[in-house]
Write a protein that holds these residues in place. Structure first.
Motif, short mmCIF file in Angstrom:
data_model
loop_
_atom_site.label_atom_id
_atom_site.label_comp_id
_atom_site.label_asym_id
_atom_site.label_seq_id
_atom_site.Cartn_x
_atom_site.Cartn_y
_atom_site.Cartn_z
N PRO A 6 0.81 -1.22 0.00
CA PRO A 6 0.00 0.00 0.00
C PRO A 6 0.83 1.26 0.00
O PRO A 6 0.33 2.35 -0.29
CB PRO A 6 -0.82 -0.13 1.29
N PHE A 7 2.15 1.17 0.34
CA PHE A 7 3.00 2.36 0.32
C PHE A 7 3.50 2.67 -1.09
O PHE A 7 4.05 3.73 -1.33
CB PHE A 7 4.19 2.15 1.25
N HIS A 8 3.34 1.72 -2.03
CA HIS A 8 3.77 1.92 -3.41
C HIS A 8 2.54 2.20 -4.26
O HIS A 8 2.04 1.32 -4.96
CB HIS A 8 4.53 0.69 -3.90
N ALA A 9 2.06 3.42 -4.21
CA ALA A 9 0.84 3.79 -4.93
C ALA A 9 1.14 3.90 -6.42
O ALA A 9 2.15 4.47 -6.83
CB ALA A 9 0.30 5.10 -4.40
N SER A 10 0.24 3.36 -7.25
CA SER A 10 0.43 3.38 -8.69
C SER A 10 -0.75 4.03 -9.41
O SER A 10 -0.99 3.76 -10.58
CB SER A 10 0.63 1.95 -9.22
N SER A 11 -1.48 4.88 -8.70
CA SER A 11 -2.56 5.65 -9.30
C SER A 11 -2.76 6.92 -8.48
O SER A 11 -2.38 6.96 -7.30
CB SER A 11 -3.86 4.83 -9.34
N PRO A 12 -3.37 7.97 -9.06
CA PRO A 12 -3.63 9.19 -8.27
C PRO A 12 -4.50 8.92 -7.06
O PRO A 12 -4.30 9.52 -6.00
CB PRO A 12 -4.31 10.11 -9.29
N GLN A 13 -5.48 8.03 -7.21
CA GLN A 13 -6.38 7.74 -6.09
C GLN A 13 -5.63 7.03 -4.97
O GLN A 13 -5.76 7.39 -3.79
CB GLN A 13 -7.55 6.86 -6.58
N ALA A 14 -4.82 6.03 -5.30
CA ALA A 14 -4.05 5.33 -4.28
C ALA A 14 -3.00 6.24 -3.66
O ALA A 14 -2.70 6.13 -2.47
CB ALA A 14 -3.39 4.08 -4.88
N VAL A 89 -10.42 13.16 -4.00
CA VAL A 89 -9.64 12.61 -5.11
C VAL A 89 -10.05 11.19 -5.45
O VAL A 89 -10.14 10.81 -6.62
CB VAL A 89 -8.13 12.65 -4.76
N SER A 90 -10.33 10.37 -4.43
CA SER A 90 -10.55 8.94 -4.66
C SER A 90 -12.00 8.55 -4.89
O SER A 90 -12.27 7.47 -5.41
CB SER A 90 -10.00 8.13 -3.47
N ASP A 91 -12.95 9.40 -4.52
CA ASP A 91 -14.37 9.06 -4.68
C ASP A 91 -14.93 9.67 -5.95
O ASP A 91 -14.72 10.85 -6.22
CB ASP A 91 -15.19 9.56 -3.49
N PRO A 92 -15.67 8.90 -6.76
CA PRO A 92 -16.30 9.46 -7.95
C PRO A 92 -17.52 10.29 -7.58
O PRO A 92 -18.05 10.18 -6.47
CB PRO A 92 -16.71 8.22 -8.74
N PRO A 93 -17.99 11.16 -8.50
CA PRO A 93 -19.24 11.90 -8.25
C PRO A 93 -20.40 10.94 -8.03
O PRO A 93 -20.35 9.77 -8.40
CB PRO A 93 -19.42 12.73 -9.53
N SER A 94 -21.47 11.44 -7.44
CA SER A 94 -22.61 10.58 -7.10
C SER A 94 -23.32 10.03 -8.32
O SER A 94 -23.85 8.93 -8.29
CB SER A 94 -23.61 11.36 -6.22
N ALA A 95 -23.35 10.77 -9.42
CA ALA A 95 -24.06 10.29 -10.61
C ALA A 95 -23.24 10.61 -11.86
O ALA A 95 -23.59 11.47 -12.66
CB ALA A 95 -25.44 10.94 -10.70
N PRO A 96 -22.12 9.91 -12.07
CA PRO A 96 -21.23 10.25 -13.18
C PRO A 96 -21.56 9.57 -14.50
O PRO A 96 -20.84 9.71 -15.45
CB PRO A 96 -19.88 9.77 -12.66
N GLY A 97 -22.65 8.83 -14.58
CA GLY A 97 -23.01 8.15 -15.81
C GLY A 97 -22.80 6.65 -15.72
O GLY A 97 -22.58 6.09 -14.65
N GLN A 150 -2.72 -0.89 -4.51
CA GLN A 150 -1.87 0.03 -5.25
C GLN A 150 -2.63 0.89 -6.25
O GLN A 150 -2.07 1.81 -6.82
CB GLN A 150 -0.77 -0.76 -5.97
N LEU A 151 -3.92 0.59 -6.45
CA LEU A 151 -4.68 1.30 -7.47
C LEU A 151 -5.91 2.04 -6.94
O LEU A 151 -6.28 3.08 -7.50
CB LEU A 151 -5.14 0.34 -8.57
N ALA A 152 -6.56 1.52 -5.93
CA ALA A 152 -7.85 2.10 -5.55
C ALA A 152 -8.15 1.83 -4.08
O ALA A 152 -7.52 0.99 -3.44
CB ALA A 152 -8.98 1.52 -6.41
N ARG A 153 -9.12 2.54 -3.57
CA ARG A 153 -9.57 2.36 -2.19
C ARG A 153 -10.36 1.06 -2.06
O ARG A 153 -10.81 0.48 -3.05
CB ARG A 153 -10.44 3.53 -1.76
N LYS A 154 -10.52 0.62 -0.83
CA LYS A 154 -11.39 -0.54 -0.58
C LYS A 154 -12.84 -0.11 -0.77
O LYS A 154 -13.22 1.00 -0.42
CB LYS A 154 -11.20 -1.06 0.84
N MET A 155 -13.64 -1.03 -1.29
CA MET A 155 -15.06 -0.73 -1.45
C MET A 155 -15.88 -1.99 -1.20
O MET A 155 -15.64 -3.04 -1.82
CB MET A 155 -15.35 -0.21 -2.86
N ASP A 156 -16.82 -1.90 -0.27
CA ASP A 156 -17.69 -3.03 0.03
C ASP A 156 -18.60 -3.35 -1.15
O ASP A 156 -19.12 -2.45 -1.82
CB ASP A 156 -18.56 -2.73 1.26
#
Length: 306
Positions: A6-14, A89-97, A150-156
């Motif tokens: 997790p310390f080696h982030a490979s995306s803007p969100q991570a 930065v890591s969360d998308p808009p509520s209704a992005p399509g 390394q790419l994204a947040r956790k999501m249930d």
């Protein structure tokens, strides 16, 4: 594959999440250090061998009280601002399509649907480098948790409650992920692999999945017949839009792993898996059909054709 770092982030969100984590860890370390120093100082300064009576009342000092009130408030405010930035930065808009990829958690494997391309695959997802993708995360049964550190947040992945995250890779590579929510006997082997590659290689992968497999012949045709006779199609589709109780088995030879990471992908390992699934993934819903050697060879020939 190496374990995710997790310390080696490979995306803007991570990278945003890693930054928040790093500063929070530093703040906690500072607090622990200050408390430890004060405890050691008080233990030496007021040791029983040095102090034989209660200290005399002295003048009240307000500055220590002000300091230890303001300092934590400033620290909490800074962490709040940093966390809000990370979420933005890591969360998308509520209704992005419409989503680019629909991720469905099953016991115990991952299904990937690319609606715009008409592609369905399992456990391994290819993405183009440098492109931010919108993922819709769902569950077909119990609560799972989609996580590629390394790419994204956790999501249930909660039944009946789709959620969305961004998935993006800044550099080509193979990024290991997992289910981060205990979901039953096969949870430990509910792995996933995200392969980030140049756009041309990504388009080639899509074209390979969208293309029809070669028509079965010889041993492959016998394997197809046994596939129907054993009612394998009750759980598995083979690129024909069938049920999704088990992974879609079309173009199986294009994958790098079997059974959500339980085995490497090869003809030999496919035969081992079909012969005794519980040996390699205890708790898996795949039954042991006690196949003969001839049936194993025929099924492997049918499923491994390109």
């Amino acid at each position: 594959m190496d374990a995710p770092n997790p310390f080696h982030a490979s995306s803007p969100q991570a990278a945003a999440i890693s930054t928040v984590f790093g500063w929070a860890l530093l703040a906690m370390a500072v607090v622990v250090a200050i408390v430890a120093i004060l405890v050691v100082y008080a233990s030496i300064r007021f040791h029983a061998s040095r102090v034989h009576a209660d200290p005399a009342p002295g003048r009240q000092r307000r500055w220590p009280e002000i300091a230890w009130t303001i300092a934590p408030a400033v620290m909490l405010l800074a962490l709040f601002v940093l966390s809000a930035w990370g979420m933005r930065v890591s969360d998308p808009p509520s209704a992005p399509g419409a989503p680019d990829v629909v991720v469905v958690g099953h016991r115990w494997w991952w299904e990937y649907q690319l609606p715009a391309r008409g592609v369905v695959t399992a456990n391994e997802l290819h993405i183009p480098v440098g492109r931010r993708l919108l993922l819709e995360v769902r569950s077909a049964d119990v609560i799972h948790d989609f996580w590629v550190p390394q790419l994204a947040r956790k999501m249930d992945a909660t039944p009946g409650h789709p959620t969305r995250i961004w998935l993006e890779a800044s550099a080509p590579g193979r990024y290991l992920g997992t289910c981060a929510e205990f979901c039953g006997a096969g949870h430990a082997w509910m792995r996933l692999l995200v392969i980030a590659e140049p756009p041309a290689a990504f388009d080639a992968w899509l074209a390979a999945l969208a293309g029809a497999a070669a028509a079965p012949g010889g041993a492959e045709a016998r394997g197809e017949r046994r596939f129907r006779e054993l009612a394998c199609a009750t759980c598995h589709a083979v690129g024909n839009g069938g049920p999704a109780i088990g992974p879609d088995l079309a173009h199986l030879a294009l994958r790098e792993t079997l059974a959500a990471g339980a085995l490497p992908a090869s003809r030999e390992d496919l035969a081992r898996w079909l012969a005794d699934p519980q040996r390699y993934k205890p708790g898996a819903l795949m039954p042991n059909f006690h196949l003969s050697h001839d049936d194993l060879d025929a099924l492997v020939a049918y499923l491994w054709r390109r």
